[in-house]
Design a protein around this motif. Structure first.
Motif, PDB file in Angstrom:
ATOM      1  N   LEU A  73       0.742  -1.169   0.031  1.00 61.25           N
ATOM      2  CA  LEU A  73       0.144  -0.032   0.104  1.00 61.25           C
ATOM      3  C   LEU A  73       0.699   1.359  -0.007  1.00 61.25           C
ATOM      4  N   GLU A  74       1.960   1.327   0.781  1.00 57.95           N
ATOM      5  CA  GLU A  74       2.774   2.361   0.562  1.00 57.95           C
ATOM      6  C   GLU A  74       3.488   2.737  -0.567  1.00 57.95           C
ATOM      7  N   GLU A  75       3.841   1.341  -1.389  1.00 58.47           N
ATOM      8  CA  GLU A  75       4.324   1.622  -2.859  1.00 58.47           C
ATOM      9  C   GLU A  75       3.462   2.075  -3.848  1.00 58.47           C
ATOM     10  N   ILE A  76       2.147   1.494  -3.565  1.00 58.85           N
ATOM     11  CA  ILE A  76       0.990   1.895  -4.338  1.00 58.85           C
ATOM     12  C   ILE A  76       0.783   3.479  -4.345  1.00 58.85           C
ATOM     13  N   THR A  77       0.772   4.218  -2.986  1.00 58.61           N
ATOM     14  CA  THR A  77       0.671   5.567  -2.978  1.00 58.61           C
ATOM     15  C   THR A  77       1.847   6.481  -3.398  1.00 58.61           C
ATOM     16  N   GLU A  78       2.920   5.787  -3.378  1.00 55.46           N
ATOM     17  CA  GLU A  78       4.031   6.334  -3.868  1.00 55.46           C
ATOM     18  C   GLU A  78       4.099   6.377  -5.429  1.00 55.46           C
ATOM     19  N   LYS A  79       3.956   5.203  -6.165  1.00 57.46           N
ATOM     20  CA  LYS A  79       4.011   5.144  -7.532  1.00 57.46           C
ATOM     21  C   LYS A  79       2.917   5.492  -8.091  1.00 57.46           C
ATOM     22  N   SER A  80       1.796   5.840  -7.531  1.00 57.11           N
ATOM     23  CA  SER A  80       0.641   6.114  -8.229  1.00 57.11           C
ATOM     24  C   SER A  80       0.479   7.796  -8.361  1.00 57.11           C
ATOM     25  N   LYS A  81       1.300   8.340  -7.683  1.00 54.62           N
ATOM     26  CA  LYS A  81       1.042   9.985  -7.637  1.00 54.62           C
ATOM     27  C   LYS A  81       0.910  10.742  -9.004  1.00 54.62           C
ATOM     28  N   ASP A  82       1.661  10.122 -10.077  1.00 54.83           N
ATOM     29  CA  ASP A  82       1.495  10.719 -11.362  1.00 54.83           C
ATOM     30  C   ASP A  82       0.628   9.912 -12.286  1.00 54.83           C
ATOM     31  N   THR A  83       0.045   8.825 -11.847  1.00 56.06           N
ATOM     32  CA  THR A  83      -0.691   7.875 -12.839  1.00 56.06           C
ATOM     33  C   THR A  83      -1.985   7.747 -12.238  1.00 56.06           C
ATOM     34  N   GLN A  84      -2.924   8.079 -12.993  1.00 54.87           N
ATOM     35  CA  GLN A  84      -4.490   7.803 -12.590  1.00 54.87           C
ATOM     36  C   GLN A  84      -4.837   6.263 -12.785  1.00 54.87           C
ATOM     37  N   THR A  85      -5.611   5.742 -11.885  1.00 55.44           N
ATOM     38  CA  THR A  85      -5.737   4.412 -11.943  1.00 55.44           C
ATOM     39  C   THR A  85      -7.383   4.242 -11.331  1.00 55.44           C
ATOM     40  N   HIS A  86      -8.064   3.403 -12.248  1.00 54.06           N
ATOM     41  CA  HIS A  86      -9.298   2.807 -11.666  1.00 54.06           C
ATOM     42  C   HIS A  86      -9.481   1.578 -11.518  1.00 54.06           C
ATOM     43  N   ILE A  87      -9.953   1.219 -10.192  1.00 59.87           N
ATOM     44  CA  ILE A  87     -10.274  -0.119  -9.707  1.00 59.87           C
ATOM     45  C   ILE A  87     -11.651  -0.334  -9.619  1.00 59.87           C
ATOM     46  N   TYR A  88     -12.070  -1.328 -10.423  1.00 57.58           N
ATOM     47  CA  TYR A  88     -13.419  -1.864 -10.711  1.00 57.58           C
ATOM     48  C   TYR A  88     -13.536  -3.044  -9.675  1.00 57.58           C
ATOM     49  N   LEU A  89     -14.346  -2.781  -8.812  1.00 59.21           N
ATOM     50  CA  LEU A  89     -14.510  -3.851  -7.593  1.00 59.21           C
ATOM     51  C   LEU A  89     -15.750  -4.390  -7.566  1.00 59.21           C
ATOM     52  N   ASP A  90     -16.133  -5.492  -7.814  1.00 58.20           N
ATOM     53  CA  ASP A  90     -17.242  -6.162  -7.940  1.00 58.20           C
ATOM     54  C   ASP A  90     -17.599  -7.064  -6.453  1.00 58.20           C
ATOM     55  N   HIS A  91     -18.690  -7.379  -6.120  1.00 54.15           N
ATOM     56  CA  HIS A  91     -19.435  -7.952  -5.143  1.00 54.15           C
ATOM     57  C   HIS A  91     -18.842  -7.188  -3.785  1.00 54.15           C
ATOM     58  N   PHE A  92     -18.954  -6.002  -3.739  1.00 51.13           N
ATOM     59  CA  PHE A  92     -18.350  -4.725  -2.782  1.00 51.13           C
ATOM     60  C   PHE A  92     -19.100  -5.400  -1.392  1.00 51.13           C
ATOM     61  N   GLU A  93     -20.372  -5.833  -1.437  1.00 52.79           N
ATOM     62  CA  GLU A  93     -20.859  -6.276  -0.217  1.00 52.79           C
ATOM     63  C   GLU A  93     -19.923  -7.370   0.639  1.00 52.79           C
ATOM     64  N   GLN A  94     -19.247  -8.143  -0.028  1.00 54.67           N
ATOM     65  CA  GLN A  94     -18.169  -9.025   0.561  1.00 54.67           C
ATOM     66  C   GLN A  94     -17.055  -8.673   1.419  1.00 54.67           C
ATOM     67  N   LEU A  95     -16.986  -7.030   1.217  1.00 51.68           N
ATOM     68  CA  LEU A  95     -15.930  -6.471   2.070  1.00 51.68           C
ATOM     69  C   LEU A  95     -16.002  -6.769   3.388  1.00 51.68           C
ATOM     70  N   SER A  96     -14.849  -7.437   3.915  1.00 51.97           N
ATOM     71  CA  SER A  96     -14.625  -7.747   5.311  1.00 51.97           C
ATOM     72  C   SER A  96     -13.796  -6.625   6.106  1.00 51.97           C
ATOM     73  N   LYS A  97     -13.912  -6.719   7.359  1.00 48.74           N
ATOM     74  CA  LYS A  97     -13.184  -5.756   8.258  1.00 48.74           C
ATOM     75  C   LYS A  97     -11.797  -5.565   7.970  1.00 48.74           C
ATOM     76  N   ARG A  98     -11.059  -6.817   7.441  1.00 52.40           N
ATOM     77  CA  ARG A  98      -9.826  -6.765   7.166  1.00 52.40           C
ATOM     78  C   ARG A  98      -9.310  -6.057   6.222  1.00 52.40           C
ATOM     79  N   GLU A  99     -10.174  -6.381   4.915  1.00 49.82           N
ATOM     80  CA  GLU A  99     -10.062  -5.776   3.568  1.00 49.82           C
ATOM     81  C   GLU A  99     -10.432  -4.231   3.650  1.00 49.82           C
ATOM     82  N   LEU A 100     -11.519  -3.866   4.317  1.00 49.60           N
ATOM     83  CA  LEU A 100     -11.954  -2.601   4.616  1.00 49.60           C
ATOM     84  C   LEU A 100     -10.832  -1.620   4.672  1.00 49.60           C
ATOM     85  N   SER A 101      -9.983  -1.935   5.596  1.00 46.95           N
ATOM     86  CA  SER A 101      -9.050  -1.052   5.925  1.00 46.95           C
ATOM     87  C   SER A 101      -8.092  -0.643   4.601  1.00 46.95           C
ATOM     88  N   TYR A 102      -7.691  -1.720   3.779  1.00 44.95           N
ATOM     89  CA  TYR A 102      -6.916  -1.812   2.448  1.00 44.95           C
ATOM     90  C   TYR A 102      -7.615  -0.704   1.613  1.00 44.95           C
TER      91      TYR A 102
END
Length: 197
Positions: A73-102
């Motif tokens: 996540l640190e690397e994603i934050t650092e390397k995505s500064k100049d790059t726009q990225t879209h995350i298409y996330l299906d079945h969002f209702e399955q998000l658990s507490k652990r993944e929620l923080s990510y």
């Protein structure tokens, strides 16, 4: 489909996260703007694998093996500064507490937008997180998700009441035995007392 795609694109240009309800998210992913980096994740349950895929989408040369999620996540934050990225996330209702923080952390990165899709009517793990999304088809979302009555608390209250009644009943039957035993003991004591006099 095109009208919805236009609405999604409009919100993404404003740097908003988008929430869809019971849509075919993969179809929107296929018809996305190909000039922007994007990734389709079928379920948030993929956990670390999904985070690794996001990292590889942002930087194909990056090494993801033997790295913790927080490091990724640190690397994603650092390397995505100049790059726009879209995350298409299906079945969002399955998000658990652990993944929620990510995904909370990812949603705070300015250059990353999440397009999430809820497929089933389940109680969402943290409704406040949904406030960070622009809900397309808000009327259908609200009508279907909040129309059904949540009976969880009623069932828990009923179960608690049954446990209480059972406990009282057991206690009263034990108390009955104790009173009988005490009465019998006193009678025997009196009898022994008179015999030994």
């Amino acid at each position: 489909m095109n009208k919805a795609n236009d609405k999604i694109t409009e919100q993404l240009r404003k740097h908003n996260n988008v929430l869809l309800y019971k849509r075919e998210l993969y179809e929107y992913y296929k018809k996305r703007d190909k000039t922007i980096k994007a990734i389709y994740i079928i379920s948030p349950k993929k956990g670390k694998t999904a985070i690794e895929q996001i990292m590889k989408t942002i930087d194909k040369k990056s090494e993801t093996k033997n790295k913790t999620i927080s490091k990724l996540l640190e690397e994603i934050t650092e390397k995505s500064k100049d790059t726009q990225t879209h995350i298409y996330l299906d079945h969002f209702e399955q998000l658990s507490k652990r993944e929620l923080s990510y995904y909370k952390e990812l949603s705070q990165i300015q250059s990353i937008q999440i397009i999430a899709n809820i497929r089933e009517d389940e109680e969402f793990i943290e409704p406040e997180f949904l406030n960070h999304f622009i809900i397309l088809d808000k009327k259908g979302f609200n009508d279907n998700r909040y129309q059904s009555v949540n009976i969880t608390y009623s069932l828990l209250l009923l179960l608690s009441l049954l446990v209480f009644i059972t406990f009282i009943r057991v206690q009263l039957s034990i108390l009955h035995y104790l009173v009988n035993a005490l009465w019998f003991t006193l009678l025997m004591y009196r009898t022994f007392y008179y015999i030994t006099r």
